[in-house]
Structures are given as C-alpha cells and as structure tokens.
Design a protein around this motif. Structure first.
Motif, PDB file in Angstrom:
ATOM      1  N   ALA A  59       0.867  -1.068   0.145  1.00 52.89           N
ATOM      2  CA  ALA A  59      -0.211  -0.031   0.003  1.00 52.89           C
ATOM      3  C   ALA A  59       0.991   1.275  -0.049  1.00 52.89           C
ATOM      4  O   ALA A  59       2.163   1.115   0.164  1.00 52.89           O
ATOM      5  N   PRO A  60       0.170   2.269  -0.304  1.00 56.08           N
ATOM      6  CA  PRO A  60       1.086   3.634   0.036  1.00 56.08           C
ATOM      7  C   PRO A  60       1.430   3.621   1.418  1.00 56.08           C
ATOM      8  O   PRO A  60       1.445   2.843   2.166  1.00 56.08           O
ATOM      9  N   LEU A  61       1.781   4.939   1.961  1.00 58.45           N
ATOM     10  CA  LEU A  61       2.774   5.074   3.341  1.00 58.45           C
ATOM     11  C   LEU A  61       1.917   4.296   4.262  1.00 58.45           C
ATOM     12  O   LEU A  61       0.721   4.755   4.546  1.00 58.45           O
ATOM     13  N   ILE A  62       2.357   3.344   4.884  1.00 53.66           N
ATOM     14  CA  ILE A  62       1.786   2.529   6.032  1.00 53.66           C
ATOM     15  C   ILE A  62       2.488   3.079   7.422  1.00 53.66           C
ATOM     16  O   ILE A  62       3.873   2.960   7.610  1.00 53.66           O
ATOM     17  N   THR A  63       1.689   3.714   8.259  1.00 53.31           N
ATOM     18  CA  THR A  63       2.329   4.434   9.238  1.00 53.31           C
ATOM     19  C   THR A  63       2.787   3.280  10.454  1.00 53.31           C
ATOM     20  O   THR A  63       2.508   2.139  10.246  1.00 53.31           O
ATOM     21  N   THR A  66      -0.380   1.467  11.973  1.00 51.61           N
ATOM     22  CA  THR A  66      -0.862   0.264  11.121  1.00 51.61           C
ATOM     23  C   THR A  66       0.045  -0.682  10.744  1.00 51.61           C
ATOM     24  O   THR A  66      -0.330  -2.018  10.704  1.00 51.61           O
ATOM     25  N   GLY A  67       1.402  -0.409  10.504  1.00 54.09           N
ATOM     26  CA  GLY A  67       2.246  -1.654  10.624  1.00 54.09           C
ATOM     27  C   GLY A  67       2.555  -2.583  11.641  1.00 54.09           C
ATOM     28  O   GLY A  67       2.224  -3.782  11.548  1.00 54.09           O
ATOM     29  N   ARG A  68       2.133  -2.156  12.844  1.00 50.67           N
ATOM     30  CA  ARG A  68       2.443  -2.827  14.103  1.00 50.67           C
ATOM     31  C   ARG A  68       0.953  -3.788  13.974  1.00 50.67           C
ATOM     32  O   ARG A  68       0.762  -4.981  14.483  1.00 50.67           O
ATOM     33  N   ALA A  69      -0.278  -2.904  13.459  1.00 51.10           N
ATOM     34  CA  ALA A  69      -1.727  -3.951  13.587  1.00 51.10           C
ATOM     35  C   ALA A  69      -1.380  -4.926  12.422  1.00 51.10           C
ATOM     36  O   ALA A  69      -1.988  -6.083  12.579  1.00 51.10           O
ATOM     37  N   LEU A  70      -0.790  -4.555  11.404  1.00 50.64           N
ATOM     38  CA  LEU A  70      -0.811  -5.745  10.381  1.00 50.64           C
ATOM     39  C   LEU A  70       0.321  -6.769  10.627  1.00 50.64           C
ATOM     40  O   LEU A  70      -0.028  -7.969  10.815  1.00 50.64           O
ATOM     41  N   THR A  71       1.361  -6.479  11.076  1.00 48.48           N
ATOM     42  CA  THR A  71       2.197  -7.614  11.886  1.00 48.48           C
ATOM     43  C   THR A  71       1.404  -8.419  12.913  1.00 48.48           C
ATOM     44  O   THR A  71       1.547  -9.782  12.668  1.00 48.48           O
ATOM     45  N   GLU A  72       0.827  -7.866  13.875  1.00 46.93           N
ATOM     46  CA  GLU A  72      -0.049  -8.821  14.836  1.00 46.93           C
ATOM     47  C   GLU A  72      -0.886  -9.693  14.215  1.00 46.93           C
ATOM     48  O   GLU A  72      -1.338 -10.426  14.615  1.00 46.93           O
ATOM     49  N   ALA A  73      -1.536  -8.979  13.049  1.00 42.83           N
ATOM     50  CA  ALA A  73      -2.678  -9.875  12.545  1.00 42.83           C
ATOM     51  C   ALA A  73      -1.941 -10.890  11.395  1.00 42.83           C
ATOM     52  O   ALA A  73      -2.636 -11.467  10.561  1.00 42.83           O
ATOM     53  N   GLN A  74      -0.566 -11.137  11.612  1.00 43.91           N
ATOM     54  CA  GLN A  74       0.050 -12.211  10.758  1.00 43.91           C
ATOM     55  C   GLN A  74       0.183 -11.697   9.080  1.00 43.91           C
ATOM     56  O   GLN A  74       0.076 -12.524   8.264  1.00 43.91           O
ATOM     57  N   TRP A  75       0.474 -10.351   9.009  1.00 46.28           N
ATOM     58  CA  TRP A  75       0.530  -9.978   7.777  1.00 46.28           C
ATOM     59  C   TRP A  75       2.168  -9.759   7.346  1.00 46.28           C
ATOM     60  O   TRP A  75       2.675  -9.013   8.430  1.00 46.28           O
ATOM     61  N   SER A  76       2.582  -9.987   6.094  1.00 48.57           N
ATOM     62  CA  SER A  76       3.824  -9.195   5.779  1.00 48.57           C
ATOM     63  C   SER A  76       3.324  -8.169   5.131  1.00 48.57           C
ATOM     64  O   SER A  76       2.464  -8.081   4.414  1.00 48.57           O
ATOM     65  N   TRP A  77       4.048  -7.042   5.072  1.00 50.71           N
ATOM     66  CA  TRP A  77       3.685  -5.828   4.386  1.00 50.71           C
ATOM     67  C   TRP A  77       4.864  -4.874   4.095  1.00 50.71           C
ATOM     68  O   TRP A  77       6.034  -5.035   4.360  1.00 50.71           O
ATOM     69  N   ALA A  78       4.640  -4.022   3.147  1.00 53.91           N
ATOM     70  CA  ALA A  78       5.648  -3.122   2.638  1.00 53.91           C
ATOM     71  C   ALA A  78       4.837  -2.008   1.790  1.00 53.91           C
ATOM     72  O   ALA A  78       3.602  -2.160   1.497  1.00 53.91           O
ATOM     73  N   ASP A  79       5.352  -0.955   1.955  1.00 51.39           N
ATOM     74  CA  ASP A  79       4.793   0.473   1.241  1.00 51.39           C
ATOM     75  C   ASP A  79       5.597   0.862   0.219  1.00 51.39           C
ATOM     76  O   ASP A  79       6.768   0.570   0.000  1.00 51.39           O
ATOM     77  N   THR A  80       5.058   2.182  -0.479  1.00 50.57           N
ATOM     78  CA  THR A  80       5.977   2.786  -1.497  1.00 50.57           C
ATOM     79  C   THR A  80       7.018   3.485  -1.020  1.00 50.57           C
ATOM     80  O   THR A  80       7.478   4.257  -2.022  1.00 50.57           O
ATOM     81  N   HIS A  81       7.049   3.777   0.296  1.00 49.36           N
ATOM     82  CA  HIS A  81       8.111   4.727   0.755  1.00 49.36           C
ATOM     83  C   HIS A  81       9.406   3.956   1.249  1.00 49.36           C
ATOM     84  O   HIS A  81      10.378   4.397   1.648  1.00 49.36           O
ATOM     85  N   GLY A  82       9.181   2.664   1.233  1.00 51.07           N
ATOM     86  CA  GLY A  82      10.504   1.650   1.611  1.00 51.07           C
ATOM     87  C   GLY A  82      10.412   1.172   3.152  1.00 51.07           C
ATOM     88  O   GLY A  82      11.344   0.477   3.322  1.00 51.07           O
TER      89      GLY A  82
END
Length: 314
Positions: A59-63, A66-82
């Motif tokens: 997704a675009p910029l992941i704060t 939001t990043g912590r919530a995604l990780t806790e929900a067992q997602w890997s994630w990346a955003d367009t800002h690196g």
C-alpha cells in the motif's frame, strides 16, 4: 507459470529466493493503507492468500501504528516509501524509513495550524462554495486557502468544478490527513478520577466555562456521543487556557500509565478552532478519530472506524 486460479486469488505473486530457501508471496495491493482497526476485516483476505503463498500487503505510506497492527494480524507488508515488515520461513526484513525522508515525499498535504483548519473543514463539507467563505470559517486568509486548495488539487484530493467551486474526495483526504498529521498535543496534564468519563467531562467543561477558557471534548467521550458503541474509559479534553488544570478537583497522576484523564493544551490551534458544528462542545470528528487511534486498543480502533464511517456518511 502462475495458473488462472492463482491470479484470481491474488493481485500478484512474488517468488523470492534467499540462499537455498524459496518463498512465494501472495500479494494484496491496496490503493490506500488500512486503518489499524480495519485489520480484523482483512482476515478473510489473508486466509485466501495463504492458500497460494505468504500473504503480503502492499500500500502507500503505512504508518507505524498500522504496520504494528498488520504484523500482529500475521501479515507481511511493504509500502511505496520503503517501509516494510516481511516475515517468512528463513526471511525477515524490517525497515522503517526516517520520517524526514517520508516527509519530503508528502506532496499535496500542507502543514501548519491554518492548513489543518482548512483541511478539517473540507473533510466536513465535501464542497467549497467560495474561497472567502472557507477562509472565514477556517480563520485564515483567502490567499492561504488558495494555496492549500492548489496543493490538494495537485495531489488529486480536491477538484475544481468552476471559478470558485471545488469538490473534495473526502475519504482520500481524511486518510491522507490521518496518515500525515503530526502529534501536536503541546502540554498535557494527567489526572485520575473515580467518576465516569462523561461526569468528568462535565466537571472540566463547567470549570472551563467559569474561567471563560476555550475547551473541547475528544477521545472516548466524544466518540460515544457521536456513535455510541463502547463504554468510555478515558477522558480527553483540549483547552486553550493553561490555568484550567489548577482549577480541577482531580487527583494528579504521574503520567499517562496512571491516568484516566488527560487535559491537553494543543500546539495546533485547529483542534480548538474547527469543531463539530451542531455540538461545539465536541472536537471535530477527525480529531476524535486521531485521539482514538493514539490512545490505542482494538476496541478504540474499531470505534475510530465507526466515527469515520459516520463522518463520511454525512
């Protein structure tokens, strides 16, 4: 070769190889980052992707929240800002780009109390019928309104429909503001109260009225008055007068961990300037959302999402 069934399940498939380890990522691409409170709703998507590979949300910029919530929900994630947090068998990539690097890429989101006053008003109204009217409401100059509208137009968040009429992509502007708004709480006093948050708010507002101090309610209590859903446990009140803290008959707390009341003198004047129109005792719903997200907890994130839905439905 990726089969038709796989492409129907995922937006993309990424095959990675590290040393002798091969990992397949099943990618979900979002046009905007989810709110932390939205992550439980993504569980069916994550489970569907898991039939193909390791679920990876892009997704675009992941704060950070939001990043912590995604990780806790067992997602890997990346955003367009690196920024990224990628976890799979034999692979761990965790990166948070320094905020100054991100800030340079924030085109179209003006900063400062005057700009934030304008943006809060735009989120509420959805349409601008004359820059002079918007300037008066936001308490800024008309040239400043023109500058902010031009910047937001360049970012695709507002669109000019005529000589003095603009339409607002309220959902996108709300999300962008939520992601980019700085924490400008200024000075905070913490207290503990045995009274209910609603009763505590009434006491603080009465003390503010006696001092003729500008005060406004946010957080749990404001959310409960806007969209009743959860029982408030915390009191958040903003004031423009430092003297108010000394006039409250509340037990001082050592800090936020020992408190259930926070009295905030904001560094951002737009918090006090732009409020809910039909109930000026309440902060603007956008501020209520921000405070619920800041205070944290799954139930507050859900409450923030409900306030968001209520605001955009108006």
């Amino acid at each position: 070769m990726t089969d038709t069934k796989t492409t129907a399940v995922t937006d993309a498939v990424l095959d990675a190889e590290v040393d002798d380890i091969r990992i397949r990522f099943a990618v979900e691409i979002k046009s905007r980052p989810p709110y932390p409170g939205e992550t439980p709703r993504l569980e069916p998507v994550r489970d569907r992707l898991a039939t193909v590979g390791v679920p990876l949300l892009v997704a675009p910029l992941i704060t950070e929240s939001t990043g912590r919530a995604l990780t806790e929900a067992q997602w890997s994630w990346a955003d367009t800002h690196g920024n990224a947090d990628v976890r799979a068998r034999g692979i761990r990539i965790s990166c948070r780009v320094p905020s100054r690097s991100v800030r340079r890429t924030r085109r179209g989101m003006p900063r400062g109390s005057g700009s934030w006053s304008i943006i809060r008003s735009l989120i509420s109204d959805g349409v601008v019928e004359g820059e002079a009217e918007l300037a008066e409401r936001a308490g800024v100059s008309q040239p400043r309104v023109s500058q902010v509208l031009s910047a937001l137009s360049a970012a695709g968040l507002v669109e000019r429909q005529g000589r003095s009429t603009w339409t607002v992509d309220r959902s996108a502007l709300l999300d962008s503001f939520s992601n980019h708004y700085a924490d400008t709480r200024g000075f905070t006093s913490w207290f503990y109260s045995l009274d209910s948050p609603h009763q505590t708010c009434e006491r603080i507002m009465a003390a503010g009225e006696s001092l003729q101090a500008d005060t406004v309610i946010s957080g749990d209590v404001a959310a409960d008055r806007l969209v009743p859903w959860r029982v408030p446990t915390h009191t958040t009140v903003y004031t423009g007068d430092h003297r108010l803290a000394a006039h409250l008959e509340l037990t001082p707390a050592q800090g936020p961990d020992d408190a259930n009341v926070e009295l905030i003198v904001p560094a951002d004047n737009s918090v006090l300037r732009i409020r809910r129109e039909d109930d000026p005792a309440l902060a603007h719903p956008m501020q209520v959302i921000l405070d619920l997200q800041r205070l944290g907890g799954a139930d507050r994130h859900e409450a923030a999402e409900r306030v968001r839905e209520w605001l955009l439905a108006r």
